[in-house]
Motif scaffolding. Sequence first.
Motif, PDB file in Angstrom:
ATOM      1  N   GLY A   2     -42.956 -57.429  43.572  1.00  0.00           N
ATOM      2  CA  GLY A   2     -43.926 -58.500  43.715  1.00  0.00           C
ATOM      3  C   GLY A   2     -43.451 -59.594  44.653  1.00  0.00           C
ATOM      4  N   THR A   3     -42.149 -59.942  44.531  1.00  0.00           N
ATOM      5  CA  THR A   3     -41.591 -60.962  45.416  1.00  0.00           C
ATOM      6  C   THR A   3     -41.610 -60.508  46.875  1.00  0.00           C
ATOM      7  OG1 THR A   3     -40.182 -61.684  43.595  1.00  0.00           O
ATOM      8  CG2 THR A   3     -39.598 -62.435  45.793  1.00  0.00           C
ATOM      9  N   GLY A   4     -41.243 -59.234  47.125  1.00  0.00           N
ATOM     10  CA  GLY A   4     -41.263 -58.720  48.499  1.00  0.00           C
ATOM     11  C   GLY A   4     -42.668 -58.711  49.076  1.00  0.00           C
ATOM     12  N   LEU A   5     -43.657 -58.298  48.270  1.00  0.00           N
ATOM     13  CA  LEU A   5     -45.033 -58.284  48.740  1.00  0.00           C
ATOM     14  C   LEU A   5     -45.523 -59.681  49.081  1.00  0.00           C
ATOM     15  CD1 LEU A   5     -47.614 -56.677  49.272  1.00  0.00           C
ATOM     16  CD2 LEU A   5     -48.185 -56.936  46.836  1.00  0.00           C
ATOM     17  N   LEU A   6     -45.196 -60.650  48.256  1.00  0.00           N
ATOM     18  CA  LEU A   6     -45.591 -62.030  48.517  1.00  0.00           C
ATOM     19  C   LEU A   6     -44.953 -62.556  49.794  1.00  0.00           C
ATOM     20  CD1 LEU A   6     -47.089 -64.557  47.587  1.00  0.00           C
ATOM     21  CD2 LEU A   6     -45.074 -65.151  46.205  1.00  0.00           C
ATOM     22  N   ALA A   7     -43.671 -62.216  50.008  1.00  0.00           N
ATOM     23  CA  ALA A   7     -42.989 -62.669  51.224  1.00  0.00           C
ATOM     24  C   ALA A   7     -43.639 -62.060  52.465  1.00  0.00           C
ATOM     25  CB  ALA A   7     -41.514 -62.299  51.153  1.00  0.00           C
ATOM     26  N   GLY A   8     -44.033 -60.784  52.426  1.00  0.00           N
ATOM     27  CA  GLY A   8     -44.695 -60.162  53.569  1.00  0.00           C
ATOM     28  C   GLY A   8     -46.018 -60.821  53.896  1.00  0.00           C
ATOM     29  N   ILE A   9     -46.781 -61.139  52.841  1.00  0.00           N
ATOM     30  CA  ILE A   9     -48.073 -61.809  53.065  1.00  0.00           C
ATOM     31  C   ILE A   9     -47.882 -63.174  53.708  1.00  0.00           C
ATOM     32  CG2 ILE A   9     -50.081 -62.784  51.886  1.00  0.00           C
ATOM     33  CD1 ILE A   9     -49.859 -60.512  49.868  1.00  0.00           C
ATOM     34  N   VAL A  10     -46.903 -63.908  53.257  1.00  0.00           N
ATOM     35  CA  VAL A  10     -46.632 -65.243  53.821  1.00  0.00           C
ATOM     36  C   VAL A  10     -46.255 -65.140  55.295  1.00  0.00           C
ATOM     37  CG1 VAL A  10     -45.085 -67.214  53.700  1.00  0.00           C
ATOM     38  CG2 VAL A  10     -46.067 -66.264  51.617  1.00  0.00           C
ATOM     39  N   LEU A  11     -45.352 -64.203  55.648  1.00  0.00           N
ATOM     40  CA  LEU A  11     -44.938 -64.059  57.051  1.00  0.00           C
ATOM     41  C   LEU A  11     -46.113 -63.637  57.921  1.00  0.00           C
ATOM     42  CD1 LEU A  11     -41.452 -62.314  56.610  1.00  0.00           C
ATOM     43  CD2 LEU A  11     -41.927 -64.684  57.224  1.00  0.00           C
ATOM     44  N   ARG A  12     -46.954 -62.730  57.415  1.00  0.00           N
ATOM     45  CA  ARG A  12     -48.104 -62.266  58.186  1.00  0.00           C
ATOM     46  C   ARG A  12     -49.030 -63.416  58.536  1.00  0.00           C
ATOM     47  NH1 ARG A  12     -50.383 -58.685  61.644  1.00  0.00           N
ATOM     48  NH2 ARG A  12     -52.641 -58.446  61.240  1.00  0.00           N
TER      49      ARG A  12
END
Length: 455
Positions: free
Chosen positions: A377-387
Motif C-alpha cells: 500500500g505504501t509503495g502504491l501511494l508513493a507511485g501515485i504521488v510521483l506520477r
Amino acid sequence: MWTLRAAGLLCLLAAAAGGPCPRPALPPDTVLSAVGANVTLPCLQWQPEPNGTVSWKLENQAVSSERAVLGASLLLRLVQDSDSGRYSCYVGGCLVRSLRLLVEEPPELPGFSCYRRSHVRDVLCEWQPRRRPSPRTRAVLWVKKWFTGENATEKRCRYFPKVDKFTCRVTVPPSEDDTLLLVSVSVSNGAGSVASKGQVISANRVLKPDPPVNVLVEPVERAPQKLRVNWMYPPSWDSRFYRLHFQVRYRAERSQSYTEADQLRETSLVIHDAWHGERHMVQVRGLEEFGHGSWSEWSQEAVGTPWADPNSPEWQTGSYSSQFPSDYDFYSDTFTGPPGPYSSNTEGTNGEALGVGERSTVPLYTFLVTGGSLFLGTGLLAGIVLRYKKKWRRGSLGQGKASVVVQHPLVLLAPPSPTSPVSEAPLLSPPASPGSVGSTGPFEVTNMDYLLVPQ
C-alpha cells in the motif's frame, strides 16, 4: 418427658440470666457411678445374711463372675458404660430387690454454633463433644424471640455418630430472616444436665454458604502465563433466585503466599500472572451477594499448570523458568515465544478487568500478511504521488509562461525625410507555398521581425 421439658425451660432461663442449669433428680432406686469406678450393690437393705442362695441378674441375664463378686452384695470392678442397666437380686429364687445402675459422666457444656446454608434452608446449630456421649444423653435447643413475651419452643437435637456431632434444626419463615432469636442448648443424662449460654442470632446473620464445587483449572492455549478457572454453585444454594459473589486465591506450588481475586460475579476467572511451567493450587469460596452472613469455607484445592510450547527446548527438557514476575510484560503484548527471563509480569490481585501481563496469542503469519499489505500500500501511494507530481509541475510551468508579458519600451520613430526615398520592399514577404524551398512552416524563416516579436 415432663421432667426433661421442665429442666430445659429452667436451663433456658438460667442461661439467659447467666446462671447454672439445675441438675435433675435421680429416682430412689438408681445408683450413679463414674466410668472406671468400683460399685457395690446390696441385695438387702439390712446387713444380715439372707437365708437361701443369692443370685444376681442384669436385665434378666445371669451376671458373670469374671468381673463381679457374687454374694449378699454384688461388687462390680472398673465399671464401664456397658455395665449400666437394672440389676435384680434373687434369694432362693425369689426377687428381693432391683436397682438401676447408671455408669456415665455428667454431660459437657455444649459450645454450639449456628449457620444457614442458604435462604431456603433451615438454621442448623451444631457442636462436637470432646468425648463420646452415652446412649442416654439427650440434647434440646430452646428458641425464644428476643424482646417478646412469647414462650420458648423446644427443638430436639440429633446425634450423628459418623461425624460425632449434635445437630439442632430451626425453621425460620422468609418474613423473619432479620428477627432476633435467643437460643440455648440443654444437654442431660443420668449423671446430670448442663445448659449453654444464650446466643442472640438471626437467619441472615448466620447465613454461610457451602463451598463452591467442581473447581477446574485449565491452561490457556499459547498463553504461558494464563490459567482459566471454572467452578459451580454448591448444590445447597438456589442460584435461580439468589446469587453469590466469589473470591479466588491461588499460588504456585513452590510459593507459600496466596494471590487473591475477589468481587467476582461469574463462575470463571482467567489468571494472567501464573508462573511458567509451575503447578498452581487454586481455591474458591462464596459470600451472599448483599454481604449477609459470612464467607463459606474454601473449596478443595484444584491443580493446574500453564500452557507450554511442546517444541521449545525448555518444554522438552522440563527446565522452565520459574522466575518472579517483572514489570516488563505489563507493557508488552507481542511476545509469543517460549518463556524467558523477561516474560513475566507483576504479581498481584487479578480479576477479569485486569490486563496485567496479558500476552498476544496472534499467529506469526498474521503479522506477515499485515506487514506485506502495508508495504504494498505504501509503495502504491508513493507511485501515485510521483506520477501526479510531474503533471502538477508541468501545469504550473505552462501557466507561468502564459502569464509573463515582456514589456518593450516604446521608441518614437522619426518621420521619413521627404528627400529620402521610401523603400519599395514590403515589410512582410508574401507567403510562400508549402512546398517551396526554405519554408519551415506557416511563417517565412527570413522574416526576422516575427521571431523578434514576443509571443
